[in-house]
Design a protein around this motif. Sequence first.
Motif, PDB file in Angstrom:
ATOM      1  N   HIS A  50       0.843  -1.201   0.000  1.00 30.89           N
ATOM      2  CA  HIS A  50       0.000   0.000   0.000  1.00 30.89           C
ATOM      3  C   HIS A  50       0.872   1.243   0.000  1.00 30.89           C
ATOM      4  CE1 HIS A  50       1.032  -0.164   4.276  1.00 30.89           C
ATOM      5  NE2 HIS A  50       0.629   1.088   4.383  1.00 30.89           N
ATOM      6  N   ASN A  51       0.221   2.337  -0.314  1.00 32.32           N
ATOM      7  CA  ASN A  51       0.878   3.633  -0.349  1.00 32.32           C
ATOM      8  C   ASN A  51      -0.099   4.639   0.245  1.00 32.32           C
ATOM      9  OD1 ASN A  51       2.834   5.482  -0.928  1.00 32.32           O
ATOM     10  ND2 ASN A  51       2.831   5.143  -3.126  1.00 32.32           N
ATOM     11  N   SER A  52       0.321   5.828   0.518  1.00 32.95           N
ATOM     12  CA  SER A  52      -0.590   6.852   1.004  1.00 32.95           C
ATOM     13  C   SER A  52      -1.613   7.162  -0.087  1.00 32.95           C
ATOM     14  CB  SER A  52       0.163   8.126   1.354  1.00 32.95           C
ATOM     15  OG  SER A  52       1.092   7.875   2.378  1.00 32.95           O
ATOM     16  N   PRO A  53      -2.880   7.297   0.277  1.00 35.41           N
ATOM     17  CA  PRO A  53      -3.893   7.573  -0.746  1.00 35.41           C
ATOM     18  C   PRO A  53      -3.730   8.976  -1.324  1.00 35.41           C
ATOM     19  CG  PRO A  53      -4.868   7.675   1.442  1.00 35.41           C
ATOM     20  CD  PRO A  53      -3.448   7.218   1.612  1.00 35.41           C
ATOM     21  N   TYR A  54      -4.055   9.111  -2.590  1.00 40.13           N
ATOM     22  CA  TYR A  54      -4.041  10.411  -3.251  1.00 40.13           C
ATOM     23  C   TYR A  54      -5.053  10.393  -4.385  1.00 40.13           C
ATOM     24  CZ  TYR A  54      -1.195   8.131  -6.829  1.00 40.13           C
ATOM     25  OH  TYR A  54      -0.740   7.281  -7.797  1.00 40.13           O
ATOM     26  N   ILE A  55      -5.479  11.546  -4.788  1.00 40.42           N
ATOM     27  CA  ILE A  55      -6.412  11.676  -5.906  1.00 40.42           C
ATOM     28  C   ILE A  55      -5.624  12.153  -7.108  1.00 40.42           C
ATOM     29  CG2 ILE A  55      -8.428  12.881  -6.806  1.00 40.42           C
ATOM     30  CD1 ILE A  55      -9.437  13.077  -3.929  1.00 40.42           C
ATOM     31  N   GLU A  56      -5.729  11.406  -8.188  1.00 37.88           N
ATOM     32  CA  GLU A  56      -5.007  11.743  -9.404  1.00 37.88           C
ATOM     33  C   GLU A  56      -5.975  12.416 -10.382  1.00 37.88           C
ATOM     34  OE1 GLU A  56      -2.203   9.631 -12.785  1.00 37.88           O
ATOM     35  OE2 GLU A  56      -3.149   8.417 -11.250  1.00 37.88           O
ATOM     36  N   SER A  57      -5.628  13.592 -10.777  1.00 37.64           N
ATOM     37  CA  SER A  57      -6.467  14.338 -11.706  1.00 37.64           C
ATOM     38  C   SER A  57      -5.997  14.080 -13.131  1.00 37.64           C
ATOM     39  CB  SER A  57      -6.365  15.827 -11.387  1.00 37.64           C
ATOM     40  OG  SER A  57      -7.058  16.573 -12.343  1.00 37.64           O
ATOM     41  N   THR A  58      -6.941  13.985 -14.034  1.00 37.41           N
ATOM     42  CA  THR A  58      -6.578  13.833 -15.439  1.00 37.41           C
ATOM     43  C   THR A  58      -6.771  15.172 -16.141  1.00 37.41           C
ATOM     44  OG1 THR A  58      -8.820  13.133 -15.974  1.00 37.41           O
ATOM     45  CG2 THR A  58      -7.208  11.400 -15.556  1.00 37.41           C
ATOM     46  N   PRO A  59      -5.945  15.476 -17.121  1.00 40.23           N
ATOM     47  CA  PRO A  59      -6.088  16.755 -17.808  1.00 40.23           C
ATOM     48  C   PRO A  59      -7.392  16.807 -18.612  1.00 40.23           C
ATOM     49  CG  PRO A  59      -4.440  15.401 -18.905  1.00 40.23           C
ATOM     50  CD  PRO A  59      -4.857  14.672 -17.659  1.00 40.23           C
ATOM     51  N   ARG A  60      -7.921  17.993 -18.754  1.00 41.08           N
ATOM     52  CA  ARG A  60      -9.133  18.168 -19.554  1.00 41.08           C
ATOM     53  C   ARG A  60      -8.794  18.024 -21.024  1.00 41.08           C
ATOM     54  NH1 ARG A  60     -13.591  21.326 -17.272  1.00 41.08           N
ATOM     55  NH2 ARG A  60     -13.160  21.580 -15.059  1.00 41.08           N
ATOM     56  N   TYR A  61      -9.735  17.457 -21.750  1.00 36.04           N
ATOM     57  CA  TYR A  61      -9.558  17.385 -23.191  1.00 36.04           C
ATOM     58  C   TYR A  61      -9.654  18.790 -23.777  1.00 36.04           C
ATOM     59  CZ  TYR A  61     -10.134  12.318 -23.175  1.00 36.04           C
ATOM     60  OH  TYR A  61      -9.959  10.980 -22.973  1.00 36.04           O
ATOM     61  N   GLN A  62      -8.904  19.035 -24.822  1.00 38.54           N
ATOM     62  CA  GLN A  62      -8.961  20.329 -25.487  1.00 38.54           C
ATOM     63  C   GLN A  62      -9.947  20.242 -26.639  1.00 38.54           C
ATOM     64  OE1 GLN A  62      -4.980  21.265 -26.659  1.00 38.54           O
ATOM     65  NE2 GLN A  62      -4.316  21.687 -24.590  1.00 38.54           N
ATOM     66  N   THR A  63     -10.862  21.224 -26.707  1.00 38.82           N
ATOM     67  CA  THR A  63     -11.811  21.233 -27.804  1.00 38.82           C
ATOM     68  C   THR A  63     -11.151  21.810 -29.046  1.00 38.82           C
ATOM     69  OG1 THR A  63     -12.676  23.366 -27.082  1.00 38.82           O
ATOM     70  CG2 THR A  63     -13.868  21.399 -26.349  1.00 38.82           C
ATOM     71  N   ALA A  64     -11.691  21.431 -30.177  1.00 40.16           N
ATOM     72  CA  ALA A  64     -11.130  21.875 -31.457  1.00 40.16           C
ATOM     73  C   ALA A  64     -12.258  22.438 -32.316  1.00 40.16           C
ATOM     74  CB  ALA A  64     -10.417  20.713 -32.132  1.00 40.16           C
ATOM     75  N   ALA A  65     -12.236  22.104 -33.579  1.00 34.94           N
ATOM     76  CA  ALA A  65     -13.171  22.676 -34.547  1.00 34.94           C
ATOM     77  C   ALA A  65     -14.593  22.155 -34.350  1.00 34.94           C
ATOM     78  CB  ALA A  65     -12.704  22.339 -35.959  1.00 34.94           C
ATOM     79  N   LEU A  66     -15.538  22.916 -34.887  1.00 34.49           N
ATOM     80  CA  LEU A  66     -16.906  22.421 -34.981  1.00 34.49           C
ATOM     81  C   LEU A  66     -16.905  21.236 -35.937  1.00 34.49           C
ATOM     82  CD1 LEU A  66     -18.766  25.819 -35.389  1.00 34.49           C
ATOM     83  CD2 LEU A  66     -18.868  24.325 -33.393  1.00 34.49           C
ATOM     84  N   PHE A  67     -17.795  20.295 -35.704  1.00 32.25           N
ATOM     85  CA  PHE A  67     -17.845  19.134 -36.584  1.00 32.25           C
ATOM     86  C   PHE A  67     -18.047  19.547 -38.044  1.00 32.25           C
ATOM     87  CE2 PHE A  67     -18.987  16.940 -32.571  1.00 32.25           C
ATOM     88  CZ  PHE A  67     -18.014  15.965 -32.598  1.00 32.25           C
ATOM     89  N   LYS A  68     -18.862  20.579 -38.257  1.00 27.66           N
ATOM     90  CA  LYS A  68     -19.148  21.007 -39.636  1.00 27.66           C
ATOM     91  C   LYS A  68     -17.931  21.608 -40.330  1.00 27.66           C
ATOM     92  CE  LYS A  68     -21.007  25.597 -38.540  1.00 27.66           C
ATOM     93  NZ  LYS A  68     -20.190  26.407 -39.400  1.00 27.66           N
ATOM     94  N   ASP A  69     -16.904  21.982 -39.560  1.00 29.34           N
ATOM     95  CA  ASP A  69     -15.711  22.596 -40.142  1.00 29.34           C
ATOM     96  C   ASP A  69     -14.543  21.628 -40.323  1.00 29.34           C
ATOM     97  OD1 ASP A  69     -17.023  25.049 -40.213  1.00 29.34           O
ATOM     98  OD2 ASP A  69     -16.348  25.584 -38.196  1.00 29.34           O
ATOM     99  N   LEU A  70     -14.736  20.360 -40.001  1.00 33.33           N
ATOM    100  CA  LEU A  70     -13.656  19.387 -40.132  1.00 33.33           C
ATOM    101  C   LEU A  70     -13.322  19.130 -41.606  1.00 33.33           C
ATOM    102  CD1 LEU A  70     -14.611  16.692 -37.467  1.00 33.33           C
ATOM    103  CD2 LEU A  70     -12.778  18.387 -37.334  1.00 33.33           C
ATOM    104  N   ASP A  71     -12.098  18.785 -41.854  1.00 30.96           N
ATOM    105  CA  ASP A  71     -11.639  18.473 -43.203  1.00 30.96           C
ATOM    106  C   ASP A  71     -11.832  16.983 -43.468  1.00 30.96           C
ATOM    107  OD1 ASP A  71     -10.473  18.685 -45.707  1.00 30.96           O
ATOM    108  OD2 ASP A  71      -8.425  18.547 -44.924  1.00 30.96           O
TER     109      ASP A  71
END
Length: 114
Positions: A50-71
């Motif tokens: 065992h180890n000391s408990p901790y909460i691991e945060s995950t990075p937020r996803y980065q948003t990109a283009a609108l679906f209608k603007d995708l290539d």
Amino acid sequence: IMKDNLLSIEQASNRLRETLIKYIEATYHISDEYIIDQRNNLLNSPNVVHNSPYIESTPRYQTAALFKDLDISKESKDLFTALSLSSEARPKRCWLEQQNSPHSFTLTLSKTLS
């Protein structure tokens, strides 16, 4: 679930640790008292099971283009746009990883075929 049954992070960690130690002790039976004491000291030492408990945060996803603007093809663009507009809960933009994946796939495929 009743609020009284909720465990703190430390209580949950301790319970998991205790359960794992009981499992190890039951699975690997030892009769020599000296070795049992050594095993108990080892199992209850930090960083062994065992180890000391901790909460691991995950990075937020980065948003990109609108679906209608995708290539992408018109059919794919129309489908993604229609799906994104069909519910308020659905995102109107894709994630950066999603935006890059068709391009990466196409680039990899064209390099493979050439």
